[in-house]
Design an enzyme around this catalytic site. Structure first.
Site, PDB file in Angstrom:
ATOM      1  N   ASP A  98       0.863  -1.198   0.000  1.00 43.41           N
ATOM      2  CA  ASP A  98       0.000   0.000   0.000  1.00 43.41           C
ATOM      3  C   ASP A  98       0.891   1.237   0.000  1.00 43.41           C
ATOM      4  OD1 ASP A  98      -2.111  -1.721   0.165  1.00 43.41           O
ATOM      5  OD2 ASP A  98      -2.617  -1.268   2.254  1.00 43.41           O
ATOM      6  N   GLY A 143     -20.821  -3.841  16.091  1.00 36.68           N
ATOM      7  CA  GLY A 143     -20.407  -5.231  16.283  1.00 36.68           C
ATOM      8  C   GLY A 143     -20.819  -6.124  15.139  1.00 36.68           C
ATOM      9  N   ASP A 165     -10.763  -6.953   8.165  1.00 31.95           N
ATOM     10  CA  ASP A 165      -9.770  -8.024   8.001  1.00 31.95           C
ATOM     11  C   ASP A 165      -9.276  -8.533   9.356  1.00 31.95           C
ATOM     12  OD1 ASP A 165      -9.953  -7.777   5.259  1.00 31.95           O
ATOM     13  OD2 ASP A 165      -8.261  -6.388   5.115  1.00 31.95           O
ATOM     14  N   SER A 207      -2.056  -1.921  13.168  1.00 35.07           N
ATOM     15  CA  SER A 207      -3.018  -1.679  14.253  1.00 35.07           C
ATOM     16  C   SER A 207      -3.523  -2.970  14.895  1.00 35.07           C
ATOM     17  CB  SER A 207      -4.212  -0.884  13.714  1.00 35.07           C
ATOM     18  OG  SER A 207      -5.002  -1.682  12.842  1.00 35.07           O
TER      19      SER A 207
HETATM   20  P1  ADP Z   1     -15.679  -3.421   7.145  1.00 33.79           P
HETATM   21  O1  ADP Z   1     -14.502  -2.516   7.365  1.00 33.79           O
HETATM   22  O2  ADP Z   1     -15.335  -4.682   6.427  1.00 33.79           O
HETATM   23  O3  ADP Z   1     -16.898  -2.721   6.595  1.00 33.79           O
HETATM   24  P2  ADP Z   1     -16.806  -3.195   9.809  1.00 33.79           P
HETATM   25  O4  ADP Z   1     -16.773  -1.714   9.651  1.00 33.79           O
HETATM   26  O5  ADP Z   1     -18.118  -3.837  10.031  1.00 33.79           O
HETATM   27  O6  ADP Z   1     -16.077  -3.943   8.601  1.00 33.79           O
HETATM   28  O7  ADP Z   1     -15.841  -3.543  11.034  1.00 33.79           O
HETATM   29  C1  ADP Z   1     -15.474  -4.859  11.379  1.00 33.79           C
HETATM   30  C2  ADP Z   1     -15.439  -5.007  12.866  1.00 33.79           C
HETATM   31  O8  ADP Z   1     -14.496  -4.071  13.430  1.00 33.79           O
HETATM   32  C3  ADP Z   1     -16.761  -4.709  13.568  1.00 33.79           C
HETATM   33  O9  ADP Z   1     -17.574  -5.850  13.601  1.00 33.79           O
HETATM   34  C4  ADP Z   1     -16.288  -4.282  14.954  1.00 33.79           C
HETATM   35  O10 ADP Z   1     -15.970  -5.405  15.728  1.00 33.79           O
HETATM   36  C5  ADP Z   1     -14.997  -3.529  14.646  1.00 33.79           C
HETATM   37  N1  ADP Z   1     -15.253  -2.083  14.487  1.00 33.79           N
HETATM   38  C6  ADP Z   1     -15.316  -1.381  13.333  1.00 33.79           C
HETATM   39  N2  ADP Z   1     -15.578  -0.074  13.571  1.00 33.79           N
HETATM   40  C7  ADP Z   1     -15.658   0.054  14.920  1.00 33.79           C
HETATM   41  C8  ADP Z   1     -15.897   1.152  15.828  1.00 33.79           C
HETATM   42  N3  ADP Z   1     -16.099   2.386  15.375  1.00 33.79           N
HETATM   43  N4  ADP Z   1     -15.913   0.882  17.152  1.00 33.79           N
HETATM   44  C9  ADP Z   1     -15.700  -0.359  17.625  1.00 33.79           C
HETATM   45  N5  ADP Z   1     -15.472  -1.420  16.827  1.00 33.79           N
HETATM   46  C10 ADP Z   1     -15.455  -1.232  15.503  1.00 33.79           C
END
Ligand code: ADP
Length: 310
Positions: A19, A232, A262, A301
């Site tokens: 990246d 979640g 991921d 991270s």
């Molecule tokens: P993607 O990036 O594939 O769209 P998500 O945004 O649903 O996936 O994030 C994946 C997981 O990371 C969530 O199910 C949650 O556990 C965690 N996560 C993502 N954003 C947050 C947030 N703002 N606060 C807490 N946990 C988060």
């Protein structure tokens, strides 16, 4: 469940990218040149991210993928190496490594150009050479950044559980989605998966998350995990009481959500390989995803074994 070493192997078949991340004040308009503030070269690609997430938490992980014979190969694989992922099956093909060129503007908005490069070589022919490994894996993890026939061949050769993360959404054989245990999708991908499984049925866009998940199960998907950011995840499976259970994400201060999905998938796969049930694995994965949004970037991270999870 027994957990002999051979049974606990996680095999990730997927992409590895370098990246290239440039920070700018604003994005260039078409035809325009803007000055960047700095450039970072980071390991990425959904397959590599997921392998790193699982390995850092202590899972035994092997990676099936490809890099090019250029200078970006080292960057693409540095995180995998650091995490102790087995790279004996990584091949080097002539041409460029997969690269994502990312510009991040001051408002936090990203624009991204992804060049698949060597990831396009991870097709049925390449995957078929690793039948032995795939047959031995407790869990095989697949995403949408390699050719569709590579995904389909890996699913066919998998001896254990197959975790399919339909990200990005590609037009894969619906049989692979049905075999997924679980299919891991965000809200957008969940609607797309349902459309792939139930062509012609256009009730899609208005459905609530619970209804999409139920629809996916009705369409024959073994189990479903729908991730929904700070909320979640929803888990739907035969073994879940009432069919669907909500798994909360811990409340954290989100710094950068890149690669959170991921982190979730990698942690989930590692925990399933260890013999946990799907709901318990999703509970851990939601905490790992939340950990990942507290730090910048994707792989940098991710937590290591022993880190305190939120
Ligand atoms: P993607 O990036 O594939 O769209 P998500 O945004 O649903 O996936 O994030 C994946 C997981 O990371 C969530 O199910 C949650 O556990 C965690 N996560 C993502 N954003 C947050 C947030 N703002 N606060 C807490 N946990 C988060």
């Amino acid at each position: 469940m027994s957990t002999t070493p051979a049974e606990s192997l996680v095999v990730v078949v997927g992409s590895a990218n370098a990246d290239l991340l440039a920070r700018t004040a604003v994005h260039p308009a078409p035809g325009e040149t803007v000055l960047g503030r700095d450039l970072a070269v980071l390991p990425g690609g959904k397959g590599a991210n997921q392998a790193v997430a699982a390995a850092r938490l202590g899972a035994r992980v092997a990676f099936v993928g490809a890099v090019g014979d250029d200078e970006f190969a080292q960057a693409a694989t540095s995180g995998l190496r650091d995490a102790g992922v087995d790279l004996a099956r990584l091949v080097v093909v002539p041409g460029s490594t997969g690269v994502a060129v990312v510009t991040v503007a001051a408002d936090g908005e990203n624009s991204i150009v992804v060049v698949p490069g060597a990831n396009a070589a991870v097709d049925a022919g390449l995957v078929g050479r690793h039948a032995d490994l795939l047959a031995d894996a407790a869990v095989v993890v697949l995403q949408g950044e390699i050719p569709r026939d590579g995904i389909e061949e890996a699913a066919r050769l998998a001896g254990g559980r197959v975790v399919v993360n339909l990200a990005p959404v590609i037009d894969v054989d619906p049989g692979v989605l049905r075999q997924a245990d679980p299919l891991v999708v965000n809200e957008h991908e969940a609607h797309a998966a349902l459309a792939l499984l139930t062509p012609g049925d256009d009730a899609g866009p208005d459905l609530a998350d619970e209804e999409v998940v139920a629809g996916l199960r009705r369409a024959g998907v073994r189990s479903v995990v729908l991730t929904r950011g700070a909320q979640g995840a929803l888990v739907a499976a035969e073994e879940v009481d009432g069919g669907v259970v909500a798994v909360p994400a811990p409340r954290v201060e989100a710094v950068d959500t890149t690669g959170a999905g991921d982190a979730f998938v990698g942690a989930l796969a590692g925990e399933l390989a260890r013999g946990s049930g799907l709901v318990d694995a999703a509970r851990l994965a939601a905490r790992v995803g939340a950990f990942a949004v507290r730090g910048a970037g994707a792989q940098p991270s991710y937590p290591r074994e022993g880190d305190e999870l939120p």
